[in-house]
Design a protein around this motif. Sequence first.
Motif, mmCIF file in Angstrom:
data_model
loop_
_atom_site.group_PDB
_atom_site.id
_atom_site.type_symbol
_atom_site.label_atom_id
_atom_site.label_comp_id
_atom_site.label_asym_id
_atom_site.label_seq_id
_atom_site.Cartn_x
_atom_site.Cartn_y
_atom_site.Cartn_z
ATOM 1 N N LEU A 101 0.847 -1.194 0.000
ATOM 2 C CA LEU A 101 0.000 0.000 0.000
ATOM 3 C C LEU A 101 0.883 1.244 0.000
ATOM 4 O O LEU A 101 1.728 1.406 0.880
ATOM 5 C CB LEU A 101 -0.909 -0.034 1.239
ATOM 6 C CG LEU A 101 -1.909 1.104 1.423
ATOM 7 C CD1 LEU A 101 -2.880 1.183 0.255
ATOM 8 C CD2 LEU A 101 -2.677 0.936 2.737
ATOM 9 N N CYS A 102 0.688 2.089 -0.991
ATOM 10 C CA CYS A 102 1.449 3.342 -1.088
ATOM 11 C C CYS A 102 0.491 4.492 -0.848
ATOM 12 O O CYS A 102 -0.396 4.740 -1.666
ATOM 13 C CB CYS A 102 2.012 3.473 -2.503
ATOM 14 S SG CYS A 102 3.764 3.489 -2.549
ATOM 15 N N LEU A 103 0.635 5.160 0.283
ATOM 16 C CA LEU A 103 -0.263 6.265 0.612
ATOM 17 C C LEU A 103 0.411 7.569 0.211
ATOM 18 O O LEU A 103 1.370 8.005 0.856
ATOM 19 C CB LEU A 103 -0.613 6.231 2.102
ATOM 20 C CG LEU A 103 -1.353 4.958 2.541
ATOM 21 C CD1 LEU A 103 -1.437 4.852 4.059
ATOM 22 C CD2 LEU A 103 -2.768 4.913 1.930
ATOM 23 N N THR A 104 -0.068 8.167 -0.874
ATOM 24 C CA THR A 104 0.544 9.388 -1.396
ATOM 25 C C THR A 104 -0.136 10.625 -0.820
ATOM 26 O O THR A 104 -1.164 10.543 -0.147
ATOM 27 C CB THR A 104 0.421 9.436 -2.928
ATOM 28 O OG1 THR A 104 -0.962 9.356 -3.266
ATOM 29 C CG2 THR A 104 1.171 8.281 -3.588
ATOM 30 N N ALA A 109 -2.722 15.174 4.217
ATOM 31 C CA ALA A 109 -3.541 14.596 5.286
ATOM 32 C C ALA A 109 -2.789 13.439 5.936
ATOM 33 O O ALA A 109 -1.872 12.872 5.338
ATOM 34 C CB ALA A 109 -4.868 14.103 4.720
ATOM 35 N N GLY A 110 -3.203 13.099 7.151
ATOM 36 C CA GLY A 110 -2.549 12.021 7.894
ATOM 37 C C GLY A 110 -3.117 10.659 7.515
ATOM 38 O O GLY A 110 -4.237 10.567 7.006
ATOM 39 N N LEU A 115 -4.872 3.566 8.165
ATOM 40 C CA LEU A 115 -4.050 2.547 8.837
ATOM 41 C C LEU A 115 -4.824 1.851 9.944
ATOM 42 O O LEU A 115 -4.670 0.652 10.172
ATOM 43 C CB LEU A 115 -2.762 3.175 9.374
ATOM 44 C CG LEU A 115 -1.815 3.695 8.284
ATOM 45 C CD1 LEU A 115 -0.563 4.297 8.915
ATOM 46 C CD2 LEU A 115 -1.439 2.596 7.294
ATOM 47 N N ASP A 116 -5.692 2.597 10.623
ATOM 48 C CA ASP A 116 -6.506 2.021 11.689
ATOM 49 C C ASP A 116 -7.398 0.907 11.134
ATOM 50 O O ASP A 116 -7.574 -0.142 11.742
ATOM 51 C CB ASP A 116 -7.355 3.135 12.325
ATOM 52 C CG ASP A 116 -8.295 2.588 13.384
ATOM 53 O OD1 ASP A 116 -7.778 1.999 14.350
ATOM 54 O OD2 ASP A 116 -9.531 2.697 13.231
ATOM 55 N N THR A 119 -5.275 -2.330 10.692
ATOM 56 C CA THR A 119 -4.341 -2.741 11.750
ATOM 57 C C THR A 119 -4.202 -4.254 11.878
ATOM 58 O O THR A 119 -3.126 -4.742 12.173
ATOM 59 C CB THR A 119 -4.727 -2.208 13.151
ATOM 60 O OG1 THR A 119 -6.138 -2.196 13.242
ATOM 61 C CG2 THR A 119 -4.155 -0.836 13.410
ATOM 62 N N GLU A 120 -5.289 -4.990 11.651
ATOM 63 C CA GLU A 120 -5.192 -6.437 11.863
ATOM 64 C C GLU A 120 -4.530 -7.187 10.708
ATOM 65 O O GLU A 120 -4.281 -8.379 10.786
ATOM 66 C CB GLU A 120 -6.578 -7.035 12.127
ATOM 67 C CG GLU A 120 -6.899 -7.075 13.609
ATOM 68 C CD GLU A 120 -8.198 -6.363 13.939
ATOM 69 O OE1 GLU A 120 -9.182 -6.564 13.226
ATOM 70 O OE2 GLU A 120 -8.204 -5.593 14.912
ATOM 71 N N LEU A 121 -4.276 -6.457 9.631
ATOM 72 C CA LEU A 121 -3.614 -7.079 8.481
ATOM 73 C C LEU A 121 -2.130 -6.736 8.542
ATOM 74 O O LEU A 121 -1.782 -5.625 8.868
ATOM 75 C CB LEU A 121 -4.166 -6.477 7.184
ATOM 76 C CG LEU A 121 -5.174 -7.298 6.424
ATOM 77 C CD1 LEU A 121 -6.460 -7.334 7.203
ATOM 78 C CD2 LEU A 121 -5.411 -6.671 5.061
#
Length: 294
Positions: A101-104, A109-110, A115-116, A119-121
Amino acid sequence: MRARELGRKSVVVGDRVGLVGDTSGSSGALARIVRIEARRSVLRRTAEDDASTAEGRLERVVVANADQLVIVSALADPPPRTGFIDRCLVAAYDADIEPLLCLTKADLAGPEKVLDYYTELELPYLLIRPDSPLDALRSLLTGRVSVLVGHSGVGKSTLVNRLVPEAERAVGTVSAIGRGRHTSTSAVALRLPAPPGAQQDPGWIVDTPGVRSFGLAHVSAESLLHGFPDLVEATADCPANCPHTADEADCALDGWVAAGRADPRRLASYRRLLASRAGETDSRTEPDPHGRPE
Ligand SMILES: Nc1nc2c(ncn2[C@@H]2O[C@H](COP(=O)(O)OP(=O)(O)OP(=O)(O)O)[C@@H](O)[C@H]2O)c(=O)[nH]1
Ligand SMILES: [Mg+2]
């Protein structure tokens, strides 16, 4: 050019092919593609989820022989959509391609909310801002064929230009999205530059046009679950042939979530996909701030 003996078989980006003719690559050289080698992996998507209609079954091979699916999602402009990311994860696991996962646009923004949700992955992820060094991404790309997928305007081509400066991929303005305008119009594979002194194959990166949705009509209902490794374990306690739908009173997934072992939003997302495949709901009618489907 394609040789006639290939028939209707199409050559897609990432294919390894046999060539005859002038393979010098010099100007005016002509070679023919006579053979497509067996594909190590095939990333597919369908136009829609519903396999009962001709349009729904229309299947596209996005790329052949990819090792890694880089799911590119902007943290803002356009906003992230976990429903879309979930679909990409299903497609990756189905094709046996590793997801990243690439969060650009991490400057806008945060990442906390996205991500929350995951979390379990054990989903590997990277945050990208215009000035952030790309060393971590480069090392994950080394020696592999990676394909970038994501909505239009999330910054796929911007990323490719930073990784392969001579690529000169056109980048667009986000204001054009939602009107069916996509800056990139075809998939292109680019060889990553080798770091000085490196012996290893630097790998390839495939830039693709933005997609509005990632149809999963080609994935069986049972295989959909592979995109949800945080839920898989629970289904061992389901009755035989459990459809895992909300109306199945004995489905063990409800108890699993009630016991706090997985996020209820993940179960809801899985069931939305199940329903969407069954043609029960039209994912295009789900509310979306940008009026775009997942
Ligand atoms: N603020 C900010 N803007 C970015 C970032 N990455 C890309 N952009 C901007 O987002 C816009 C779209 O970027 P592109 O690289 O064209 O997006 P794309 O994913 O290739 O879009 P398509 O080719 O249409 O699928 C451009 O104006 C970029 O300058 C980032 O990390 N931060
Ligand atoms: Mg692009």
